[in-house]
Design a protein around this motif. Structure first.
Motif, PDB file in Angstrom:
ATOM      1  N   GLY A 207      30.978 -26.773 -48.092  1.00 35.58           N
ATOM      2  CA  GLY A 207      30.420 -28.092 -47.808  1.00 35.58           C
ATOM      3  C   GLY A 207      29.037 -28.247 -48.394  1.00 35.58           C
ATOM      4  O   GLY A 207      28.383 -27.259 -48.776  1.00 35.58           O
ATOM      5  N   SER A 208      28.565 -29.469 -48.472  1.00 35.56           N
ATOM      6  CA  SER A 208      27.259 -29.717 -49.080  1.00 35.56           C
ATOM      7  C   SER A 208      26.130 -29.069 -48.288  1.00 35.56           C
ATOM      8  O   SER A 208      25.104 -28.693 -48.861  1.00 35.56           O
ATOM      9  CB  SER A 208      27.013 -31.224 -49.204  1.00 35.56           C
ATOM     10  N   GLY A 209      26.309 -28.905 -46.974  1.00 33.25           N
ATOM     11  CA  GLY A 209      25.273 -28.239 -46.185  1.00 33.25           C
ATOM     12  C   GLY A 209      25.051 -26.809 -46.626  1.00 33.25           C
ATOM     13  O   GLY A 209      23.906 -26.347 -46.745  1.00 33.25           O
ATOM     14  N   THR A 210      26.135 -26.091 -46.911  1.00 35.16           N
ATOM     15  CA  THR A 210      26.028 -24.717 -47.401  1.00 35.16           C
ATOM     16  C   THR A 210      25.413 -24.693 -48.793  1.00 35.16           C
ATOM     17  O   THR A 210      24.625 -23.798 -49.124  1.00 35.16           O
ATOM     18  CB  THR A 210      27.420 -24.053 -47.408  1.00 35.16           C
ATOM     19  N   VAL A 211      25.767 -25.669 -49.625  1.00 32.66           N
ATOM     20  CA  VAL A 211      25.181 -25.742 -50.966  1.00 32.66           C
ATOM     21  C   VAL A 211      23.676 -25.910 -50.878  1.00 32.66           C
ATOM     22  O   VAL A 211      22.905 -25.238 -51.576  1.00 32.66           O
ATOM     23  CB  VAL A 211      25.809 -26.898 -51.766  1.00 32.66           C
ATOM     24  N   LEU A 212      23.220 -26.798 -50.011  1.00 31.45           N
ATOM     25  CA  LEU A 212      21.776 -27.044 -49.873  1.00 31.45           C
ATOM     26  C   LEU A 212      21.052 -25.849 -49.268  1.00 31.45           C
ATOM     27  O   LEU A 212      19.916 -25.551 -49.646  1.00 31.45           O
ATOM     28  CB  LEU A 212      21.546 -28.282 -49.004  1.00 31.45           C
ATOM     29  N   ALA A 213      21.711 -25.139 -48.362  1.00 32.23           N
ATOM     30  CA  ALA A 213      21.049 -24.026 -47.678  1.00 32.23           C
ATOM     31  C   ALA A 213      21.064 -22.740 -48.490  1.00 32.23           C
ATOM     32  O   ALA A 213      20.066 -22.005 -48.523  1.00 32.23           O
ATOM     33  CB  ALA A 213      21.713 -23.788 -46.323  1.00 32.23           C
ATOM     34  N   ASP A 214      22.195 -22.443 -49.164  1.00 34.30           N
ATOM     35  CA  ASP A 214      22.373 -21.129 -49.790  1.00 34.30           C
ATOM     36  C   ASP A 214      22.555 -21.151 -51.296  1.00 34.30           C
ATOM     37  O   ASP A 214      22.484 -20.097 -51.932  1.00 34.30           O
ATOM     38  CB  ASP A 214      23.595 -20.437 -49.174  1.00 34.30           C
ATOM     39  N   ASP A 215      22.847 -22.303 -51.888  1.00 37.06           N
ATOM     40  CA  ASP A 215      23.118 -22.423 -53.320  1.00 37.06           C
ATOM     41  C   ASP A 215      24.101 -21.346 -53.784  1.00 37.06           C
ATOM     42  O   ASP A 215      23.810 -20.554 -54.686  1.00 37.06           O
ATOM     43  CB  ASP A 215      21.819 -22.323 -54.119  1.00 37.06           C
ATOM     44  N   LEU A 292      44.596 -30.851 -52.965  1.00 39.22           N
ATOM     45  CA  LEU A 292      44.594 -29.521 -53.574  1.00 39.22           C
ATOM     46  C   LEU A 292      46.022 -29.012 -53.777  1.00 39.22           C
ATOM     47  O   LEU A 292      46.323 -28.384 -54.792  1.00 39.22           O
ATOM     48  CB  LEU A 292      43.791 -28.551 -52.708  1.00 39.22           C
ATOM     49  N   ALA A 293      46.909 -29.287 -52.832  1.00 43.39           N
ATOM     50  CA  ALA A 293      48.308 -28.898 -53.006  1.00 43.39           C
ATOM     51  C   ALA A 293      48.918 -29.604 -54.215  1.00 43.39           C
ATOM     52  O   ALA A 293      49.703 -29.002 -54.962  1.00 43.39           O
ATOM     53  CB  ALA A 293      49.106 -29.217 -51.747  1.00 43.39           C
ATOM     54  N   ALA A 294      48.540 -30.869 -54.418  1.00 44.99           N
ATOM     55  CA  ALA A 294      49.046 -31.619 -55.574  1.00 44.99           C
ATOM     56  C   ALA A 294      48.557 -31.016 -56.885  1.00 44.99           C
ATOM     57  O   ALA A 294      49.160 -31.246 -57.940  1.00 44.99           O
ATOM     58  CB  ALA A 294      48.617 -33.076 -55.473  1.00 44.99           C
ATOM     59  N   ARG A 295      47.477 -30.239 -56.830  1.00 42.27           N
ATOM     60  CA  ARG A 295      46.966 -29.528 -58.000  1.00 42.27           C
ATOM     61  C   ARG A 295      47.550 -28.116 -58.089  1.00 42.27           C
ATOM     62  O   ARG A 295      47.036 -27.271 -58.829  1.00 42.27           O
ATOM     63  CB  ARG A 295      45.434 -29.431 -57.934  1.00 42.27           C
ATOM     64  N   ASP A 296      48.588 -27.844 -57.316  1.00 47.37           N
ATOM     65  CA  ASP A 296      49.276 -26.549 -57.300  1.00 47.37           C
ATOM     66  C   ASP A 296      48.421 -25.432 -56.723  1.00 47.37           C
ATOM     67  O   ASP A 296      48.598 -24.256 -57.071  1.00 47.37           O
ATOM     68  CB  ASP A 296      49.763 -26.163 -58.698  1.00 47.37           C
ATOM     69  N   ILE A 297      47.493 -25.771 -55.843  1.00 47.17           N
ATOM     70  CA  ILE A 297      46.691 -24.760 -55.153  1.00 47.17           C
ATOM     71  C   ILE A 297      47.461 -24.280 -53.934  1.00 47.17           C
ATOM     72  O   ILE A 297      47.829 -25.068 -53.062  1.00 47.17           O
ATOM     73  CB  ILE A 297      45.327 -25.338 -54.713  1.00 47.17           C
ATOM     74  N   GLY A 298      47.703 -22.972 -53.858  1.00 48.31           N
ATOM     75  CA  GLY A 298      48.460 -22.413 -52.750  1.00 48.31           C
ATOM     76  C   GLY A 298      47.596 -21.839 -51.644  1.00 48.31           C
ATOM     77  O   GLY A 298      47.910 -21.991 -50.467  1.00 48.31           O
ATOM     78  N   GLU A 299      46.518 -21.139 -52.003  1.00 47.99           N
ATOM     79  CA  GLU A 299      45.610 -20.542 -51.012  1.00 47.99           C
ATOM     80  C   GLU A 299      44.221 -21.107 -51.197  1.00 47.99           C
ATOM     81  O   GLU A 299      43.711 -21.173 -52.322  1.00 47.99           O
ATOM     82  CB  GLU A 299      45.525 -19.018 -51.172  1.00 47.99           C
ATOM     83  N   VAL A 300      43.599 -21.495 -50.087  1.00 48.85           N
ATOM     84  CA  VAL A 300      42.215 -21.950 -50.101  1.00 48.85           C
ATOM     85  C   VAL A 300      41.407 -21.033 -49.198  1.00 48.85           C
ATOM     86  O   VAL A 300      41.792 -20.785 -48.048  1.00 48.85           O
ATOM     87  CB  VAL A 300      42.095 -23.408 -49.604  1.00 48.85           C
ATOM     88  N   GLN A 301      40.309 -20.530 -49.719  1.00 44.38           N
ATOM     89  CA  GLN A 301      39.384 -19.737 -48.905  1.00 44.38           C
ATOM     90  C   GLN A 301      38.151 -20.582 -48.622  1.00 44.38           C
ATOM     91  O   GLN A 301      37.482 -21.050 -49.549  1.00 44.38           O
ATOM     92  CB  GLN A 301      38.986 -18.444 -49.617  1.00 44.38           C
ATOM     93  N   VAL A 302      37.858 -20.759 -47.357  1.00 47.27           N
ATOM     94  CA  VAL A 302      36.709 -21.562 -46.931  1.00 47.27           C
ATOM     95  C   VAL A 302      35.528 -20.636 -46.691  1.00 47.27           C
ATOM     96  O   VAL A 302      35.626 -19.671 -45.934  1.00 47.27           O
ATOM     97  CB  VAL A 302      37.022 -22.353 -45.653  1.00 47.27           C
ATOM     98  N   GLU A 303      34.416 -20.934 -47.358  1.00 46.91           N
ATOM     99  CA  GLU A 303      33.166 -20.206 -47.127  1.00 46.91           C
ATOM    100  C   GLU A 303      32.104 -21.255 -46.865  1.00 46.91           C
ATOM    101  O   GLU A 303      31.492 -21.791 -47.783  1.00 46.91           O
ATOM    102  CB  GLU A 303      32.835 -19.328 -48.331  1.00 46.91           C
ATOM    103  N   ALA A 304      31.918 -21.555 -45.599  1.00 44.80           N
ATOM    104  CA  ALA A 304      31.065 -22.674 -45.211  1.00 44.80           C
ATOM    105  C   ALA A 304      30.371 -22.355 -43.900  1.00 44.80           C
ATOM    106  O   ALA A 304      30.595 -21.300 -43.292  1.00 44.80           O
ATOM    107  CB  ALA A 304      31.909 -23.945 -45.084  1.00 44.80           C
ATOM    108  N   GLY A 305      29.552 -23.287 -43.463  1.00 44.65           N
ATOM    109  CA  GLY A 305      28.815 -23.124 -42.223  1.00 44.65           C
ATOM    110  C   GLY A 305      29.645 -23.483 -41.005  1.00 44.65           C
ATOM    111  O   GLY A 305      30.824 -23.847 -41.105  1.00 44.65           O
ATOM    112  N   PRO A 306      29.021 -23.413 -39.818  1.00 47.47           N
ATOM    113  CA  PRO A 306      29.769 -23.627 -38.577  1.00 47.47           C
ATOM    114  C   PRO A 306      30.313 -25.039 -38.413  1.00 47.47           C
ATOM    115  O   PRO A 306      31.324 -25.229 -37.743  1.00 47.47           O
ATOM    116  CB  PRO A 306      28.733 -23.306 -37.492  1.00 47.47           C
ATOM    117  N   THR A 307      29.691 -26.034 -39.043  1.00 42.69           N
ATOM    118  CA  THR A 307      30.164 -27.409 -38.871  1.00 42.69           C
ATOM    119  C   THR A 307      31.502 -27.632 -39.555  1.00 42.69           C
ATOM    120  O   THR A 307      32.467 -28.095 -38.936  1.00 42.69           O
ATOM    121  CB  THR A 307      29.119 -28.405 -39.408  1.00 42.69           C
TER     122      THR A 307
END
Length: 371
Positions: A207-215, A292-307
């Motif tokens: 999420g954008s919050g993680t981008v702003l906090a950790d780049d 994302l599924a329509a783009r043939d993405i099967g697995e998504v790994q989320v690396e984000a903050g608590p929100t």
């Protein structure tokens, strides 16, 4: 189409059958970083308990596992048994149908772990093999095969990717100090382990919050491994990502989801931008996964903050929790693991099923499923 069910109970397969299918599953896993969006598939050709050929699907667009195994077996495939982790394909895609290669080789028996739910296969491969006089059975080590290809199966069967949330916390359940500092809670071995999980994902979401906090860079870095780079995905409703952010560097494919009311500017020239409708408290997370599924993405790994991580849990979109626990304490002012709605009844608590726990360096890795 009526498909005769040749699924056997476990007792219907021999010890040799089990051992050789287990070998095929281990071979399949070698394609974990490179076969996307195709499933991982392994194949073993054997005469009795003697392996005469084996192979795995190495890269999307390249030969399938059966082709490699049959090439290795040569004439010794005639009369042999082929053990394959997924029903052989019966259609022309980027490669010819694998059932044709199996029929032409003269194999006498095919044992598969799974029937392929993909619309153009889904039993047609088994039917073609039976029509050629080949004995067909499936269901051997099915649970292990489903675990291996959970992303592919989720996309085909549910229309959305398998969603894995990765989190790291202290023993007292905290993810960062009160001032936001979070590098590093876990040790080097755990961080290297995360890279391997990233490498098998089709997309890494933040999420954008993680981008702003950790780049973050959100790239997969596994030494001496051939990796098809996962798609980097950022949920940035108001397009707050700064121009100097690592996610905008164009080094790997990147997608920015934003609100329809926001207009991307020159900062986003090297990434793809796509509007999403509004959902609960922000962009629609369910629609993001559908895209994302329509783009043939099967697995998504989320690396984000608590929100964001908490919102995904609250909306029932999480399939797997990958949690690293460090033997440290951060104190009561540190930040919590997840932002979840308050509960008033213990019966409403989120239930997880632990499937694996192991030590990684000085830390512990715990894997849980939500169902």
């Amino acid at each position: 189409m009526t498909i005769p069910d040749s699924r056997f109970p476990a007792s219907g397969f021999s010890a040799t059958d089990h051992a050789l299918m287990a070998r095929a599953l281990r071979l399949a896993e070698r394609g974990a970083y490179t076969t996307r969006p195709n499933p991982m598939v392994g194949c073993v050709i054997a005469r009795g308990d003697e392996v005469v050929g084996e192979g795995w699907h190495q890269r999307a667009g390249g030969p399938h596992a059966e082709v490699f195994a049959l090439r290795a077996a040569g004439e010794r495939a005639r009369g042999a048994t082929a053990y394959v982790t997924l029903e052989p394909c019966a259609h022309h895609g980027r490669t010819p149908p694998c059932v044709d290669a199996l029929v032409d080789s003269g194999v006498a028996r095919v044992v598969a772990a799974l029937r392929d739910p993909f619309l153009t296969v889904n039993g047609a491969g088994f039917d073609r093999l039976r029509a050629a006089g080949i004995d067909v059975a499936f269901g051997l080590l099915e649970a292990q095969a489903r675990e291996l290809d959970r992303g592919f199966l989720s996309r085909i069967e549910r229309g959305r990717p398998w969603l894995r949330v990765k989190l790291a916390m202290s023993l007292d359940g905290r993810t960062a100090l009160g001032n936001g500092e979070s590098k590093w809670i876990t040790g080097e071995a755990a961080r290297a382990d995360v890279q391997r999980w990233r490498a098998r994902a089709g997309a890494i979401l933040t999420g954008s919050g993680t981008v702003l906090a950790d780049d973050p860079r959100l790239t997969a870095r596994v030494p001496d491994a051939d990796i098809a780079p996962p798609l980097r995905v950022v949920l940035d409703r108001h397009l707050r990502t700064p121009a100097a952010a690592n996610l905008l560097d164009g080094s790997v494919p990147t997608l920015c989801f934003h609100a329809a009311s926001a207009t991307p500017d020159a900062r986003f020239a090297r990434v793809e931008c796509e509007p999403l409708p509004q959902g609960t408290g922000g962009l629609s997370l369910a629609v993001a996964l559908e895209h994302l599924a329509a783009r043939d993405i099967g697995e998504v790994q989320v690396e984000a903050g608590p929100t964001l991580a908490g919102a995904l849990f609250a909306q029932g979109l999480v399939d797997e929790l990958l949690l690293y626990v460090a033997p440290v304490l951060l104190g009561s002012d540190a930040r919590a693991l997840l932002a979840l709605p308050p509960l008033t009844d213990m019966a409403d608590r989120w239930r997880l099923r632990m499937v694996d726990e192991r030590r990684v360096g000085d830390d512990w890795r715990v894997r849980c499923l939500t169902a």
